[in-house]
Scaffold this motif. Structure first.
Motif, PDB file in Angstrom:
ATOM      1  N   ARG A   1     -20.475  -5.962  -5.226  1.00  0.00           N
ATOM      2  CA  ARG A   1     -20.199  -4.850  -4.644  1.00  0.00           C
ATOM      3  C   ARG A   1     -21.501  -4.014  -4.573  1.00  0.00           C
ATOM      4  NH1 ARG A   1     -13.720  -3.783  -5.958  1.00  0.00           N
ATOM      5  NH2 ARG A   1     -13.840  -2.960  -3.640  1.00  0.00           N
TER       6      ARG A   1
ATOM      7  N   ASP B   1      -6.265  -0.087  -9.973  1.00  0.00           N
ATOM      8  CA  ASP B   1      -6.562  -0.915  -9.211  1.00  0.00           C
ATOM      9  C   ASP B   1      -5.431  -1.981  -8.825  1.00  0.00           C
ATOM     10  OD1 ASP B   1      -8.027  -2.471  -7.276  1.00  0.00           O
ATOM     11  OD2 ASP B   1     -10.046  -2.154  -8.139  1.00  0.00           O
ATOM     12  N   TRP B   2      -5.592  -2.918  -7.872  1.00  0.00           N
ATOM     13  CA  TRP B   2      -4.414  -3.804  -7.720  1.00  0.00           C
ATOM     14  C   TRP B   2      -4.473  -4.784  -8.524  1.00  0.00           C
ATOM     15  CZ3 TRP B   2      -4.591   0.016  -4.873  1.00  0.00           C
ATOM     16  CH2 TRP B   2      -3.821   0.409  -3.768  1.00  0.00           C
TER      17      TRP B   2
ATOM     18  N   TRP C   1      -0.777  -9.932   1.850  1.00  0.00           N
ATOM     19  CA  TRP C   1      -2.038  -9.277   2.348  1.00  0.00           C
ATOM     20  C   TRP C   1      -2.309 -10.018   3.860  1.00  0.00           C
ATOM     21  CZ3 TRP C   1      -4.994  -6.368  -0.570  1.00  0.00           C
ATOM     22  CH2 TRP C   1      -4.944  -6.382  -1.923  1.00  0.00           C
TER      23      TRP C   1
ATOM     24  N   PHE D   1       0.642  -1.169  -0.067  1.00  0.00           N
ATOM     25  CA  PHE D   1      -0.125  -0.249   0.060  1.00  0.00           C
ATOM     26  C   PHE D   1       0.703   1.378  -0.068  1.00  0.00           C
ATOM     27  CE2 PHE D   1      -3.095  -3.110   0.921  1.00  0.00           C
ATOM     28  CZ  PHE D   1      -4.357  -2.497   0.436  1.00  0.00           C
TER      29      PHE D   1
ATOM     30  N   ASP E   1      -7.388   1.242   2.242  1.00  0.00           N
ATOM     31  CA  ASP E   1      -8.772   0.917   2.171  1.00  0.00           C
ATOM     32  C   ASP E   1      -9.353   1.276   3.273  1.00  0.00           C
ATOM     33  OD1 ASP E   1      -8.905  -0.596  -0.363  1.00  0.00           O
ATOM     34  OD2 ASP E   1      -8.008  -2.208   0.391  1.00  0.00           O
TER      35      ASP E   1
ATOM     36  N   GLY F   1     -11.233  -5.783   0.116  1.00  0.00           N
ATOM     37  CA  GLY F   1     -10.613  -4.653   0.545  1.00  0.00           C
ATOM     38  C   GLY F   1     -11.557  -3.914   1.419  1.00  0.00           C
TER      39      GLY F   1
ATOM     40  N   HIS G   1     -14.714   2.690  -8.862  1.00  0.00           N
ATOM     41  CA  HIS G   1     -13.601   2.429  -9.690  1.00  0.00           C
ATOM     42  C   HIS G   1     -13.861   2.930 -10.992  1.00  0.00           C
ATOM     43  CE1 HIS G   1     -14.210  -0.575  -6.366  1.00  0.00           C
ATOM     44  NE2 HIS G   1     -12.821  -0.489  -6.395  1.00  0.00           N
TER      45      HIS G   1
ATOM     46  N   LEU H   1      -8.753   4.871  -0.099  1.00  0.00           N
ATOM     47  CA  LEU H   1      -9.128   4.231  -1.211  1.00  0.00           C
ATOM     48  C   LEU H   1     -10.511   4.148  -1.296  1.00  0.00           C
ATOM     49  CD1 LEU H   1      -6.214   1.724  -1.481  1.00  0.00           C
ATOM     50  CD2 LEU H   1      -6.335   3.883  -2.905  1.00  0.00           C
TER      51      LEU H   1
ATOM     52  N   MET I   1      -9.050   5.855  -8.904  1.00  0.00           N
ATOM     53  CA  MET I   1      -8.559   4.434  -9.205  1.00  0.00           C
ATOM     54  C   MET I   1      -8.994   4.074 -10.707  1.00  0.00           C
ATOM     55  SD  MET I   1      -8.955   1.162  -6.887  1.00  0.00           S
ATOM     56  CE  MET I   1      -8.074   1.795  -5.368  1.00  0.00           C
TER      57      MET I   1
ATOM     58  N   ARG J   1      -8.821   0.301   7.116  1.00  0.00           N
ATOM     59  CA  ARG J   1      -8.508  -1.302   7.015  1.00  0.00           C
ATOM     60  C   ARG J   1      -7.097  -1.417   8.027  1.00  0.00           C
ATOM     61  NH1 ARG J   1      -7.403  -4.597   1.408  1.00  0.00           N
ATOM     62  NH2 ARG J   1      -7.370  -6.805   2.387  1.00  0.00           N
TER      63      ARG J   1
ATOM     64  N   TYR K   1     -10.768  -2.603 -13.072  1.00  0.00           N
ATOM     65  CA  TYR K   1     -10.074  -3.654 -13.652  1.00  0.00           C
ATOM     66  C   TYR K   1     -10.395  -3.873 -14.975  1.00  0.00           C
ATOM     67  CZ  TYR K   1      -8.418  -5.435  -8.981  1.00  0.00           C
ATOM     68  OH  TYR K   1      -7.789  -5.594  -7.829  1.00  0.00           O
TER      69      TYR K   1
ATOM     70  N   ARG L   1     -14.444  -9.557 -14.091  1.00  0.00           N
ATOM     71  CA  ARG L   1     -13.989  -7.947 -13.751  1.00  0.00           C
ATOM     72  C   ARG L   1     -12.800  -7.930 -14.276  1.00  0.00           C
ATOM     73  NH1 ARG L   1     -12.564  -6.385  -7.483  1.00  0.00           N
ATOM     74  NH2 ARG L   1     -10.914  -8.258  -7.229  1.00  0.00           N
TER      75      ARG L   1
HETATM   76  C1  BGC Z   1     -10.294  -3.624  -4.926  1.00  0.00           C
HETATM   77  C2  BGC Z   1     -10.017  -2.216  -4.591  1.00  0.00           C
HETATM   78  C3  BGC Z   1      -9.339  -2.003  -3.206  1.00  0.00           C
HETATM   79  C4  BGC Z   1      -7.706  -2.795  -3.746  1.00  0.00           C
HETATM   80  C5  BGC Z   1      -6.826  -2.751  -2.786  1.00  0.00           C
HETATM   81  C6  BGC Z   1      -8.904  -4.359  -5.135  1.00  0.00           C
HETATM   82  O1  BGC Z   1      -9.398  -5.765  -5.371  1.00  0.00           O
HETATM   83  O2  BGC Z   1     -11.024  -3.762  -6.064  1.00  0.00           O
HETATM   84  O3  BGC Z   1     -11.255  -1.546  -4.216  1.00  0.00           O
HETATM   85  O4  BGC Z   1      -8.875  -0.762  -2.980  1.00  0.00           O
HETATM   86  O5  BGC Z   1      -8.154  -4.150  -3.813  1.00  0.00           O
HETATM   87  O6  BGC Z   1      -7.300  -3.470  -1.545  1.00  0.00           O
END
Ligand code: BGC
Length: 745
Positions: A164, A276-277, A102, A71, A88, A406, A198, A150, A241, A94, A244, A208
């Motif tokens: 979501r 996005d990740w 993770w 992050f 997040d 997330g 997103h 985020l 952001m 988070r 995907y 996605r």
């Molecule tokens: C999610 C994002 C999140 C990111 C980091 C992704 O899988 O789509 O919303 O911010 O992961 O955790």
């Protein structure tokens, strides 16, 4: 007498200001909404930034453009450039994770407030609550040393089964932007950047990472982009952001049309685009299209990211210019300077898990609970004559802070409904608790969704006979039964869509058994997205809807049940009778395979139901109260308007019942005989207002004429069609009692 009046109005004004109400009360007693506006990134540091860039090596600049831990990007210590710290997510900050994976760090100082998930916030229909949310969560982000939050996540809810949906806000672009703007403004008041996500058209979880989203231009502009546009142009969100999925053939993180033409050129976005990740798929293309920071998982090394070593090589080989790298590195620096992360004098310090923040979470939750049915007036509970209450269902004790990728938060405080009822009911009332059902899953199996088959876990739907018997016994021996059913964060989650609307874990049978055992059964759903409530609606007199509603969710819900609060939540989406009634499903255009075409076009959510005359189970904007409201004397301040005008519509809201309460006045616009295709009606204004029992209030809803524009594809301009518009006012898209017509010249 006159003095007394003056004193009272001054006190009222003071009250209005000190409560940070989203209303201004004018001298003649009319309420109008506050306008939330953010401050854009300042250019004042540009000369300093140029000087820093001139001292940086290529490697140092590239280090700022990709993940260096899960992050953060990479800082440049020798020049005093810190890492950018991100966290997040939409429900609260988070917990801290290991830098390279993770895995949680299991710290004891990273507890945070759990705020209501998107559905709960949007059900308040209250921009003031969105501002509270943003400000409060922004303070927590600062307290945890974050530069970027985020959140908010607010893609349009295209299908009720979207994984979501619980996290996103609504099916309506107007409600969406009216909540997103104050949220972003609130977050950024804390020297923290919001990352709006997103971007864009990330409306399903199925495929996605690869799906190519196709829709016509008007649909893009009028449905899927307005909240992003307002978040950039009004709230001045500092980061975006990249999603995907693909859009019209190109991944969002390498999509020049979306990142360059629309975001930067049309909207004037000055902040940074964060992927996005693992959403980046190229080096030159993504950088040149406008992605500034590639984030993702260790692959095994962050140096292998597209915007890491491959970028350095591309510059050395001459395929990407160093000036291009500089442009992106400068944007990151601009953000850091503006956030006071460099030269950080006077930066907000924030606070976390405070009573004030729990109170914020409570206030939001308290306006989000939706009363769906109360035909025998079982609610509010009259505790006087009650000796015992059965509290049944796993959701009476379930906690919803964690779960689903997330959007989880580690919190010290999450009050469950059972805990809240125990604390709030008179001690003489006996609570007979039974769990009723278990939230179990079968091993993963292949499940068919429309045309595609994906792997996902199916729920165990057989009820345990012993648990049913216990629930029935508890209901039988109690004066009244409250059933807490619905869903949870493992069932509604990022990365997978639901297959259907069926209530999981055998709950339908449980509801029927409890109702048969005790006719005085109140059914409370806790969930973030529509479910099949047909049978419950038919067979039960009392239905309440709550959400993954934060640290204080149980308290707010119990206060509604007990009448300490009058419910004022309204559905932010349509509850269909069946999935196949919903536009994406009625047109068989979900979830697609390699690509998905949004065949329903503009007719998303109630726009479809109301244009095609399909009856929903509960309409968009619906929600009852313990009192009743009438709307009268709707009028516009003029007959004719020009395009730059604002139409002020006033309406008298009369509380005709016996309890004080808040009502959401909703204004929908219709244009008969339009030269372009339009939905039967579109939300163009709303106002939440508190009216005391027996009294009335005049509410003003201001509709800038520009709000009536459609996107003209040939000229690429928002265009207001002249002629007559009918504004229909009421308290759901299907309960419109007052009407005003105006003419635009
Ligand atoms: C999610 C994002 C999140 C990111 C980091 C992704 O899988 O789509 O919303 O911010 O992961 O955790």
């Amino acid at each position: 007498m006159k003095n007394k009046f003056l004193y009272l109005s001054a006190a009222l004004l003071l009250f209005t200001v000190s409560c940070k109400e989203n209303k201004t009360t004018t001298a003649d007693g009319k309420e109008t909404a506050t306008v939330y506006e953010g401050k854009d990134l300042s250019d004042e540091y540009d000369a300093k930034i140029d000087a820093i860039i001139s001292k940086m090596t290529l490697e140092e600049k590239v280090g700022m453009l990709h993940g260096f831990s899960m992050f953060t990007n990479e800082g440049v210590q020798r020049l005093g450039i810190p890492e950018v710290h991100m966290a997040d997510g939409p429900l609260g900050i988070r917990e801290e994770l290991e830098r390279m994976s993770w895995a949680p760090l299991h710290l004891d100082n990273d507890y945070a407030t759990f705020y209501p998930a998107g559905g709960g916030l949007s059900a308040t229909w209250n921009p003031e609550m969105a501002h509270t949310f943003g400000k409060s969560i922004g303070e927590e982000a600062r307290a945890r040393g974050k530069d970027i939050l985020l959140a908010p996540a607010f893609n349009i809810i295209r299908t009720p089964v979207g994984g979501r949906t619980f996290e996103y806000m609504t099916e309506d672009p107007f409600l969406n932007k009216k909540l997103v703007v104050p949220y972003v403004v609130g977050v950024q008041e804390n020297n923290v950047a919001a990352c709006i996500k997103h971007y864009a058209a990330n409306n399903q979880e199925t495929n996605r990472g690869t799906v190519d989203v196709l829709m016509d231009e008007r649909t893009l502009r009028e449905i899927y982009l307005p909240a992003f546009q307002s978040a950039v142009m009004e709230a001045h969100a500092y980061s975006v952001m990249g999603a995907y999925n693909k859009f019209r053939g190109e991944y969002l993180c390498e999509n020049p049309y979306m990142l360059q033409n629309i975001l930067r050129e049309e909207w004037g976005f000055k902040g940074i685009v964060i992927s996005d990740w693992d959403a980046v798929h190229s080096t030159k293309k993504s950088l040149e299209a406008g992605t500034d920071l590639e984030m993702g998982t260790n692959k095994p090394s962050f140096a292998e990211f597209y915007l890491a070593n491959p970028l350095i090589e591309a510059v050395k080989a001459g395929t990407v210019s160093e000036a291009e790298v500089d442009k992106h590195a400068k944007r990151v620096l601009k953000l850091l300077f503006n956030l006071k992360a460099i030269d950080g004098k006077g930066r907000e310090k924030g606070s976390i898990s405070t009573n004030a923040h729990f109170k914020d979470a409570y206030n939001i939750a308290s306006e989000s609970v939706v009363l769906l049915k109360n035909s025998e007036n079982l609610l509010p509970l009259k505790t006087d004559g009650i000796k015992s209450i059965a509290v049944i269902g796993a959701n009476a004790t379930a906690k919803h802070a964690q779960g689903g990728f997330g959007a989880g938060v580690k919190t010290k405080r999450e009050v469950t409904p059972l805990e809240a009822l125990k604390a709030k009911l008179p001690s003489s009332v006996i609570i007979n608790y039974a769990e009723g059902y278990k939230t179990e899953f079968k091993p993963k199996a292949m499940v068919k969704y429309g045309d595609v088959t994906v792997e996902r876990a199916e729920t165990v739907n057989e009820l345990n006979p012993k648990m049913i018997a216990e629930a029935v016994a508890a209901a039988k021996k109690s004066d009244i039964a409250i059933l807490f059913v619905g869903s949870n964060r493992n069932y509604e989650t990022e990365a997978s869509d639901r297959a259907d609307l069926a209530l999981p874990f055998g709950q339908q049978a449980l509801i029927e058994a409890v109702k048969a055992a005790n006719p005085k059964t109140i059914v409370v759903f806790i969930a973030g997205a529509p479910f099949d409530l047909n049978k419950t609606e038919k067979e039960n007199s009392t239905i309440v809807w709550s959400w993954y509603n934060g640290s204080e969710g149980g308290n707010a819900l119990a206060d509604v049940l007990l009448g300490n609060l009058n419910p004022s939540g309204k559905l932010p989406w349509t509850m269909p009778k069946q999935l196949s009634d919903s536009p994406a499903h009625a047109t068989n255009s979900f979830p697609g395979n390699a690509s998905v075409t949004y065949t329903e076009g503009l007719l998303v959510g109630y726009r479809w139901f109301d244009t095609k005359n399909v009856a929903p189970l509960y309409p968009f904007g619906y929600g009852l109260s313990y009192t009743t409201f009438e709307f009268a004397n709707a009028k516009a301040d003029k007959k004719e308007y020009s395009t730059d005008d604002t139409i002020n519509v006033t309406v008298e809201v009369k509380n005709t019942g016996k309890a004080d309460g808040k009502e959401v006045v909703q204004l929908y616009s219709a244009k008969a005989g339009s030269k372009v295709s339009r939905a039967a009606k579109e939300l163009k204004g709303f106002a939440k207002t508190m009216v005391k029992a027996g009294s009335s209030k005049t509410v003003t809803i201001s509709v800038p004429v520009k709000e009536l524009a459609y996107y003209e594809v040939t000229t690429k301009k928002w265009t207001v069609e002249p002629g007559t518009y009918t504004f229909k006012l009421g308290n759901s898209s299907r309960n419109l009692k007052a009407e005003v017509s105006i003419v635009v010249k």
